[in-house]
Write an enzyme that holds these catalytic residues in place. Structure first.
Site, PDB file in Angstrom:
ATOM      1  N   CYS A  66       0.879  -1.178   0.000  1.00  0.00           N
ATOM      2  CA  CYS A  66       0.000   0.000   0.000  1.00  0.00           C
ATOM      3  C   CYS A  66       0.915   1.225   0.000  1.00  0.00           C
ATOM      4  O   CYS A  66       2.088   1.110  -0.335  1.00  0.00           O
ATOM      5  CB  CYS A  66      -0.990  -0.019   1.163  1.00  0.00           C
ATOM      6  SG  CYS A  66      -0.287   0.053   2.809  1.00  0.00           S
ATOM      7  N   THR A  68       2.108   3.078   2.454  1.00  0.00           N
ATOM      8  CA  THR A  68       3.150   2.968   3.478  1.00  0.00           C
ATOM      9  C   THR A  68       3.506   1.527   3.821  1.00  0.00           C
ATOM     10  O   THR A  68       4.547   1.282   4.441  1.00  0.00           O
ATOM     11  CB  THR A  68       2.662   3.613   4.787  1.00  0.00           C
ATOM     12  OG1 THR A  68       1.462   2.924   5.200  1.00  0.00           O
ATOM     13  CG2 THR A  68       2.356   5.088   4.618  1.00  0.00           C
ATOM     14  N   GLY A  69       2.616   0.599   3.543  1.00  0.00           N
ATOM     15  CA  GLY A  69       2.758  -0.790   3.990  1.00  0.00           C
ATOM     16  C   GLY A  69       2.177  -1.002   5.382  1.00  0.00           C
ATOM     17  O   GLY A  69       1.948  -2.138   5.813  1.00  0.00           O
ATOM     18  N   MET A  72      -1.687  -2.253   5.545  1.00  0.00           N
ATOM     19  CA  MET A  72      -1.744  -3.662   5.144  1.00  0.00           C
ATOM     20  C   MET A  72      -1.257  -4.565   6.281  1.00  0.00           C
ATOM     21  O   MET A  72      -1.856  -5.607   6.562  1.00  0.00           O
ATOM     22  CB  MET A  72      -0.890  -3.900   3.894  1.00  0.00           C
ATOM     23  CG  MET A  72      -1.477  -3.338   2.616  1.00  0.00           C
ATOM     24  SD  MET A  72      -3.038  -4.153   2.194  1.00  0.00           S
ATOM     25  CE  MET A  72      -3.198  -3.672   0.467  1.00  0.00           C
ATOM     26  N   HIS A  99      13.699 -15.246  12.325  1.00  0.00           N
ATOM     27  CA  HIS A  99      13.276 -15.194  13.726  1.00  0.00           C
ATOM     28  C   HIS A  99      11.762 -15.319  13.906  1.00  0.00           C
ATOM     29  O   HIS A  99      11.309 -15.946  14.861  1.00  0.00           O
ATOM     30  CB  HIS A  99      13.723 -13.878  14.376  1.00  0.00           C
ATOM     31  CG  HIS A  99      15.205 -13.761  14.524  1.00  0.00           C
ATOM     32  ND1 HIS A  99      15.792 -13.023  15.530  1.00  0.00           N
ATOM     33  CD2 HIS A  99      16.230 -14.278  13.799  1.00  0.00           C
ATOM     34  CE1 HIS A  99      17.114 -13.095  15.424  1.00  0.00           C
ATOM     35  NE2 HIS A  99      17.402 -13.850  14.364  1.00  0.00           N
ATOM     36  N   HIS A 134      13.579 -19.682  18.426  1.00  0.00           N
ATOM     37  CA  HIS A 134      12.624 -18.812  17.742  1.00  0.00           C
ATOM     38  C   HIS A 134      11.250 -19.480  17.629  1.00  0.00           C
ATOM     39  O   HIS A 134      10.219 -18.808  17.638  1.00  0.00           O
ATOM     40  CB  HIS A 134      13.148 -18.420  16.362  1.00  0.00           C
ATOM     41  CG  HIS A 134      14.484 -17.747  16.417  1.00  0.00           C
ATOM     42  ND1 HIS A 134      14.680 -16.549  17.057  1.00  0.00           N
ATOM     43  CD2 HIS A 134      15.700 -18.127  15.939  1.00  0.00           C
ATOM     44  CE1 HIS A 134      15.954 -16.198  16.957  1.00  0.00           C
ATOM     45  NE2 HIS A 134      16.590 -17.153  16.288  1.00  0.00           N
TER      46      HIS A 134
HETATM   47  C1  RB5 Z   1      -4.186   5.153   0.803  1.00  0.00           C
HETATM   48  O1  RB5 Z   1      -4.263   6.531   0.581  1.00  0.00           O
HETATM   49  C2  RB5 Z   1      -3.236   4.879   1.954  1.00  0.00           C
HETATM   50  O2  RB5 Z   1      -3.841   5.246   3.147  1.00  0.00           O
HETATM   51  C3  RB5 Z   1      -2.852   3.419   1.979  1.00  0.00           C
HETATM   52  O3  RB5 Z   1      -2.258   3.077   0.771  1.00  0.00           O
HETATM   53  C4  RB5 Z   1      -1.857   2.983   3.054  1.00  0.00           C
HETATM   54  O4  RB5 Z   1      -0.745   3.801   3.060  1.00  0.00           O
HETATM   55  C5  RB5 Z   1      -2.418   2.770   4.384  1.00  0.00           C
HETATM   56  O5  RB5 Z   1      -1.727   2.394   5.336  1.00  0.00           O
END
Ligand code: RB5
Length: 150
Positions: A66, A68-69, A72, A99, A134
């Site tokens: 996404c 920022t990741g 997700m 780990h 682990h």
């Molecule tokens: C979408 O604008 C953005 O919020 C999504 O891609 C992501 O970064 C969320 O964590």
């Protein structure tokens, strides 16, 4: 079983496409759960599909992208059995396989470039769980899920 489940929202679409081309070059079989167009979608809907495919054993591991990741990773980790790791460096990518036995890698298109993302993916894909001490710790994560889940 398909090797890899892949998914992104609109914020991760371009990076996912780049990664998919790279993953094809590596010869790894994958299924893309979307999104397929730049129309805005809600990242938890995609995280759910990829995480469910992994939990059900339809896919061995997952890759979620996404902006920022972060979204997700937060969403995917709600499913018991999912250990989703957000990694923007290769050390973390290898360490989280060795780990944490992470089964989903999360990446942020707005954070890193496609070249680094591919190197991180490959490091993560090839990383092997070290088990031993682990395994005890990962089992404690599962115990937390049983105690606090639902
Ligand atoms: C979408 O604008 C953005 O919020 C999504 O891609 C992501 O970064 C969320 O964590």
């Amino acid at each position: 079983m398909v090797k890899l489940a892949v998914g992104s929202d609109h914020g991760g679409l371009l990076l996912k496409r780049h990664l998919c081309a790279f993953i094809e070059e590596l010869g790894i079989e994958f299924h893309d759960f979307g999104t397929y167009s730049p129309e805005p979608v809600d990242y938890p809907d995609i995280a759910r599909q990829v995480a469910e495919a992994v939990v059900r054993g339809e896919c061995e591991r997952g890759l979620l992208v996404c902006g920022t990741g972060i979204g997700m990773a937060i969403a995917a980790n709600k499913l018991p059995g999912i250990r989703a790791a957000l990694c923007h460096d290769t050390f973390s990518a290898v360490a989280t396989r060795e780990h944490n036995n992470s089964n989903i890698l999360c990446l942020g298109e707005r954070v890193i470039g496609p070249g680094l993302a591919c190197v991180i993916f490959q490091a993560w894909w090839e990383g092997k769980f070290r088990a031993g001490r682990h395994a005890r710790r990962v089992e404690k994560i599962a115990a937390l899920e049983r105690e606090y889940g639902r």
